[in-house]
Design a protein around this motif. Structure first.
Motif, PDB file in Angstrom:
ATOM      1  N   ASN A 252     -43.143 -27.830  35.939  1.00  0.00           N
ATOM      2  CA  ASN A 252     -42.363 -28.544  34.934  1.00  0.00           C
ATOM      3  C   ASN A 252     -41.139 -27.733  34.514  1.00  0.00           C
ATOM      4  OD1 ASN A 252     -41.389 -30.027  32.763  1.00  0.00           O
ATOM      5  ND2 ASN A 252     -43.398 -30.374  31.851  1.00  0.00           N
ATOM      6  N   ASP A 258     -45.953 -32.570  30.857  1.00  0.00           N
ATOM      7  CA  ASP A 258     -46.023 -32.793  32.299  1.00  0.00           C
ATOM      8  C   ASP A 258     -45.931 -34.279  32.664  1.00  0.00           C
ATOM      9  OD1 ASP A 258     -46.263 -30.106  32.603  1.00  0.00           O
ATOM     10  OD2 ASP A 258     -48.383 -30.106  33.163  1.00  0.00           O
ATOM     11  N   GLY A 259     -46.627 -35.126  31.929  1.00  0.00           N
ATOM     12  CA  GLY A 259     -46.592 -36.557  32.230  1.00  0.00           C
ATOM     13  C   GLY A 259     -45.194 -37.129  32.119  1.00  0.00           C
TER      14      GLY A 259
END
Length: 556
Positions: A252, A258-259
């Motif tokens: 990231n 992260d999503g």
């Protein structure tokens, strides 16, 4: 339908053709002085003259679309939106997830293209599927959103091509000093040559695109082989390939969770895959358009998506330093990545493949964009429409539209002197087309679910499942497309996501223009058939009788 048309070469009944159009349902007849085939019958029933030669086949129209897709240059140009957001996850399973949202959009567009096989199909379909009260406004929004994507496509690809060429120049000559004006002049030169190619007759364009499609497959395969078998990772003391955890893992590089980083990486999927609509815009130049066009759309989305996924897996398993590729002084992540795993001669050779394909992608984008400007101008959707809707009498192509788009493109390229602002034309290309793709689909599965007349290629009951998935995906991506990579104090003007200004600001202006003035002259798609060509059904018998009498008189 074809037999019925051929049996009556004088009068064509619009309502006998299974299409929903601006002149259907009114018992209209079209007077003809020549026999017509099914393709011409359909375009006439939609309300337009047959102005192009139908010299594209399923494979050549797919060739144009595959060239517009331009997998190798598209992936190379959009690594900033995938690798730079989520690392390898953005180009592996993140790309696969994004494709699960893109393919349903393509399937529903294919169905719509079979029902409305005209170059202005997206906005034409929107008008036919909308409530009558809103057809002009909704088709106006769809038309302009699609045009913004089309008109920014060629300059953004040309900019990517110029960036790769100059990055290769830096690899070849470390003493070379990059200047912004170098990139601008090279981009203008690329678009100028591509505009000349896009002005050629349809037959020549079909041949050139067939050749460029072969090069697309060939160069993609050669690059893939060299990335896997020809890399020098072992000479650097590294294993031949990265571990599974590294190749598929999230790295990231944003300030978001992260999503969210994965969702942001979908912008690369959208930009890479948006070219599948190209067959729709040249459908009036294709034979057997009602089946060839949707098949070409589906082939482009599925084959392109699969090849793009496989190619990027090779990249994920061989890249040495993700952060280094993204932030390299070359300013081009793909060339920087090649420099990590190959010798200089191989970098120059493999990198040149991407640059060559970016060039062919540029003129393919120009072809599609010119057809969009031409078709929308037939309905007075643009300023000075009477000039852009003309077909050149020598080439039988919309040359005026080509050069109008070229001029706008070189103006847009001036954004590169504003630094990161030029990235906005990439952002427009990631969301603008999908908004225009999705509105007619949403109308198809809601308001028009009982009135839509499907063409010979259709999804049947699956259209609702596919339409719901596709529309939901785009509704999710509309706000995501506005998010920057960084937030808070980390988000400076140089790192800002300018989509909200460039795209949404432009759309706000054209919508305001519609309400202030354009609604007075724009009423949605309109027929360009001459008034005397269309007659009321009640007049048909007397007209046929008169023609027969003339024929008998001449024979005597």
């Amino acid at each position: 339908m074809t037999t019925a048309v051929k049996s009556n070469q004088t009068v064509l009944s619009v309502d006998d053709i299974a299409v929903q159009s601006v002149i259907s349902g009114k018992d209209r007849k079209i007077l003809l002085d020549h026999p017509v085939d099914n393709d011409e019958a359909v375009i006439l029933a939609l309300g337009y003259k047959q102005e192009f030669k139908r010299e594209f086949s399923l494979w050549t129209i797919f060739g144009v679309a595959f060239s517009v897709l331009g997998l190798l240059p598209s992936i190379a140009s959009t690594l900033f939106y995938s690798l730079a957001y989520a690392g390898n996850a953005g180009i592996t399973w993140g790309f696969a997830l994004g494709m699960l949202g893109v393919i349903p959009v393509a399937l529903n567009m294919a169905e719509i293209s079979s029902a409305f096989p005209t170059s202005g199909g997206l906005y034409y379909a929107t008008a036919m599927l909308s409530p009558p009260k809103y057809k002009a406004l909704l088709s106006w929004i769809v038309g302009w959103s699609n045009y913004f994507y089309q008109v920014t496509g060629a300059p953004s690809v040309a900019y990517g091509c110029a960036s790769m060429i100059l990055a290769l120049a830096s690899v070849a000559n470390p003493n070379y000093a990059y200047q912004t004006w170098h990139c601008y002049l090279l981009s203008v030169a690329i678009t100028t040559v591509c505009a000349i190619i896009s002005s050629l007759p349809t037959k020549w364009i079909a041949y050139i695109n067939a050749c460029s499609s072969i090069l697309n497959i060939l160069f993609l395969f050669i690059s893939w082989i060299f990335m896997l078998a020809g890399n020098d990772r072992e000479e650097q003391g590294l294993p031949k390939f990265n571990s599974n955890s590294f190749a598929w893992g999230i790295d990231n590089l944003t300030d978001w969770p992260d999503g969210m980083a994965i969702l942001l990486s979908f912008m690369a999927v959208l930009w890479t895959m948006c070219g599948f609509d190209s067959p729709f815009h040249i459908t009036e130049e294709c034979s057997n358009a009602q089946t060839a066009t949707p098949k070409a759309i589906v082939m482009t989305a599925t084959i392109g998506g699969a090849l793009g996924f496989v190619f990027q897996i090779a990249l994920a398993y061989t890249i040495v330093d993700i952060d280094g590729a993204v932030k390299d002084d070359l300013g081009q992540p793909y060339i920087a990545y090649l420099s990590q795993i190959m010798t200089k001669p191989r970098v120059l050779a493999i990198g040149s493949f991407a640059a060559i394909l970016a060039f062919s992608m540029t003129f393919s984008c120009m072809i599609a964009a010119s057809r969009v400007l031409f078709s929308y101008s037939r309905d007075n959707c643009f300023p000075l429409s009477r000039y852009w809707c003309k077909v050149n009498k020598y080439t039988r192509t919309p040359v005026n539209a080509v050069w109008a788009n070229w001029f706008i493109g070189i103006l847009l390229l001036l954004l590169m002197f504003g630094g990161v602002a030029v990235d906005a034309i990439f952002s427009v290309g990631s969301i603008a087309p999908f908004i225009s793709f999705t509105i007619p689909t949403l109308l198809r599965i809601t308001y028009a679910r009982n009135t839509f007349k499907p063409g010979p290629w259709n999804l049947g009951k699956f259209t609702y499942v596919s339409g719901f998935i596709g529309c939901s995906f785009i509704l999710l991506m509309i706000p995501i497309s506005n998010f920057p990579q960084y937030k808070g104090s980390d988000n400076t003007a140089d790192l800002m996501n300018w989509t909200c200004v460039v795209y949404y600001g432009s759309m706000l202006l054209v919508i305001a223009w519609y309400f202030v003035y354009a609604h007075k002259i724009y009423k949605g798609p309109r027929s360009n058939l001459a008034g005397e060509t269309i007659i009321d059904g009640r007049e048909a018998d007397s007209v046929v009788e008169e023609i027969v009498e003339r024929k008998d008189y001449k024979e005597e």
